[in-house]
Scaffold this active site. Structure first.
Site, short mmCIF file in Angstrom:
data_model
loop_
_atom_site.label_atom_id
_atom_site.label_comp_id
_atom_site.label_asym_id
_atom_site.label_seq_id
_atom_site.Cartn_x
_atom_site.Cartn_y
_atom_site.Cartn_z
N GLU A 238 29.16 26.39 43.77
CA GLU A 238 28.70 26.63 45.14
C GLU A 238 29.32 27.83 45.84
O GLU A 238 30.10 27.70 46.78
CB GLU A 238 28.97 25.39 46.01
CG GLU A 238 28.23 24.17 45.57
CD GLU A 238 28.38 23.01 46.55
OE1 GLU A 238 29.21 23.10 47.46
OE2 GLU A 238 27.66 22.02 46.39
N GLU B 273 25.28 17.68 41.38
CA GLU B 273 25.78 16.85 42.47
C GLU B 273 24.60 16.34 43.27
O GLU B 273 23.59 17.04 43.43
CB GLU B 273 26.71 17.62 43.43
CG GLU B 273 28.08 17.91 42.89
CD GLU B 273 28.98 18.65 43.87
OE1 GLU B 273 28.88 18.42 45.10
OE2 GLU B 273 29.79 19.47 43.40
C1 BG6 Z 1 29.73 19.86 47.73
C2 BG6 Z 1 31.02 20.13 47.03
O1 BG6 Z 1 29.47 20.93 48.56
O2 BG6 Z 1 29.64 18.79 48.58
C3 BG6 Z 1 31.96 18.93 46.94
O3 BG6 Z 1 30.82 20.69 45.76
C4 BG6 Z 1 31.92 18.20 48.26
O4 BG6 Z 1 33.22 19.37 46.56
C5 BG6 Z 1 30.52 17.69 48.48
O5 BG6 Z 1 32.86 17.18 48.37
C6 BG6 Z 1 30.35 16.84 49.71
O6 BG6 Z 1 30.77 17.54 50.83
P1 BG6 Z 1 31.58 16.83 51.97
O7 BG6 Z 1 31.84 17.87 52.97
O8 BG6 Z 1 30.73 15.74 52.47
O9 BG6 Z 1 32.82 16.33 51.28
#
Ligand code: BG6
Length: 470
Positions: free
Chosen positions: A164, A375
């Site tokens: 990202e 993800e």
């Molecule tokens: C993604 C990242 O952007 O989102 C993760 O790769 C991150 O590391 C995840 O934890 C969720 O984001 P947040 O801000 O809800 O923890």
């Protein structure tokens, strides 16, 4: 029967800083997140990854839980300063051993490791020399990547270089909410260019390493929709697509920047500056696959005012994207709340079809590139009822998004794996431990004890039926 091919990988993901803890154990050097999270006011209630969920010391227990859930692949990142405390040079063998043991434990349970080389925890020593704004960081990254290939390449087939860019460059150099806390678009663009150079160098090194595997890049899949069909909103939407998708995907999937935007930024700010050979380097080192991280859709509108980013870090619905103060770039576009949207308590729009649309857009622009959904998940404060973590909302969210992936596969996309975020409740960079994403709950009041959530058993069945039972 589902449309998922039989070799489809059902996995889950994490990142080193968010799970490992052991921030200074066994010779590890500090990362920029170790430094930043200790500065007052940078993270939710001063939370940091010093201990996180102590995966460093409990990885065997965690891998056993992954195996019990039936996970076929685990996406994790390597902490660069754990291997190279100074970012280059002397190798910390204890750090190398940690990941080597983790990989062995995964393979013993038939879980395919997928390594992310960089999930934001740059060695502080390299930041002190200029971080991603210094070209030498790209060279150090190549050295670090080669070390990983040498030590783990005999056992690991799936690799990605970066996670990202939009987040660590955008938050790090434009909004300033992540380290190094800079707010300067021109510096962001040059730092981002060095990331593309680092990626291309690491891909080139991978191709000569003899590893029988694939290397890719992981991006946010940011699906956009215009607020209205007005000419202004449509133009704003096109621009958002250009910046958040084409700028960040084209260099790694086409080997070049989008020409029109490149001309505009170079005219406006004189960046990115290319070193001799950069164009060729990018062209020669296109990814084997692309990893897509999808959480939400963004609604885009025209914007003529200054605004600053207000992130909801509390889980109080409505505290982000406040009307009249929506984040955006003056004269370009802004992100607004979709009046018809369904939102999480962190003000992220839930829009499963956006995953199908996004995958198909990638296929339309970049052809038959293999895709992993690296993800996807719901951040929520999970209810505990009679001692059980009843995360029905997460199950609903994942079920709908898995359906969206299946739709994309039916439409001809080559999607090869799914890695929900996350395997276990972990540290959110800016939201502490209250924003839960995992299949496994971690009790911070009870020695970080692990507990299977309702979603654990749901995902277990889903995996066993290759996506059919959901
Ligand atoms: C993604 C990242 O952007 O989102 C993760 O790769 C991150 O590391 C995840 O934890 C969720 O984001 P947040 O801000 O809800 O923890």
């Amino acid at each position: 029967m589902s449309a998922f091919p039989k070799e489809f990988l059902w996995g889950a993901a994490s990142a080193a800083y968010q799970v490992e803890g052991a921030h200074d154990a066994d010779g590890k050097g500090p990362s920029i997140w170790d430094t930043f999270s200790h500065l007052p006011g940078t993270t939710y209630q001063g939370t940091n990854g010093d201990v996180a969920v102590d995966h460093y010391h409990r990885f065997r227990e965690d891998v056993a839980l992954m195996a019990e859930m039936g996970m076929q692949s685990y996406r994790f990142s390597i902490s660069w300063p754990r291997l190279l405390p100074q970012g280059r040079g002397t190798v910390n063998e204890a750090g190398v051993k940690f990941y080597s043991d983790l990989i062995d434990a995964l393979l013993e349970h038939n879980i395919e490791p997928m390594i992310t080389l960089y999930h934001w925890d740059l060695p502080q020593a390299l930041q002190d020399e200029g971080g991603w704004e210094a070209r030498s960081t790209a060279e150090a990254f190549e050295e670090y990547a080669r070390l990983c290939y040498q030590r783990y390449g005999d056992r690991v087939k799936l690799w990605s270089t970066f996670n990202e860019t939009v987040c660590f460059i955008g938050f790090g150099y434009i909004t300033g909410g992540h380290p190094p806390g800079v707010q300067n678009p021109a510096r962001a663009i040059q730092a981002c260019h060095h990331v593309f150079v680092a990626h291309a160098k690491a891909v080139a090194a991978f191709r000569t390493s003899g590893i029988a595997g694939q290397i890719g890049f992981v991006n946010v899949l940011q699906t956009h929709t215009p607020l209205s069909q007005s000419a202004e909103d449509l133009a704003a939407y096109q621009l958002a697509e250009g910046i958040f998708t084409h700028w960040l995907y084209d260099p790694v999937l086409k080997g070049e920047y989008p020409a029109e935007l490149l001309a505009q930024t170079q005219a406006l700010w004189g960046v990115p500056q290319f070193a001799p050979g950069d164009e060729q380097l990018l062209r020669d080192n296109i990814c084997d696959f692309i990893g897509l991280n999808y959480y939400k859709r963004e609604t885009i509108a025209a914007n003529n005012q200054e605004s600053h980013l207000t992130i909801n870090t509390t889980g109080e619905k409505g505290s982000g994207h406040q009307q009249g103060n929506e984040f955006g770039f003056k004269g370009l576009f802004k992100f607004v709340r979709n009046p018809n949207g369904v939102y999480t308590d962190w003000d992220w729009e839930i829009y499963p079809q956006g995953l199908t649309e996004g995958i198909m857009n990638i296929k339309a622009r970049y052809g038959d590139i293999p895709i992993y959904i690296t993800e996807n998940g719901l951040g929520a404060k999970d209810p505990i009822i009679d001692g059980e973590v009843v995360d029905d909302d997460r199950i609903d969210y994942l079920r709908q998004h898995i359906g969206a992936i299946e739709d994309a596969i039916k439409q001809g996309a080559d999607v090869r794996g799914y890695y929900p975020w996350s395997f276990i409740d972990l540290l959110s960079w800016l939201n502490g431990f209250q924003k839960q994403y995992g299949f496994i709950y971690v009790d911070h009041n009870k020695d970080l004890a692990r507990q299977r959530k309702k979603s654990f058993f749901w995902y277990q069945k889903l995996i066993a039926s290759n996506g059919a039972e959901r």
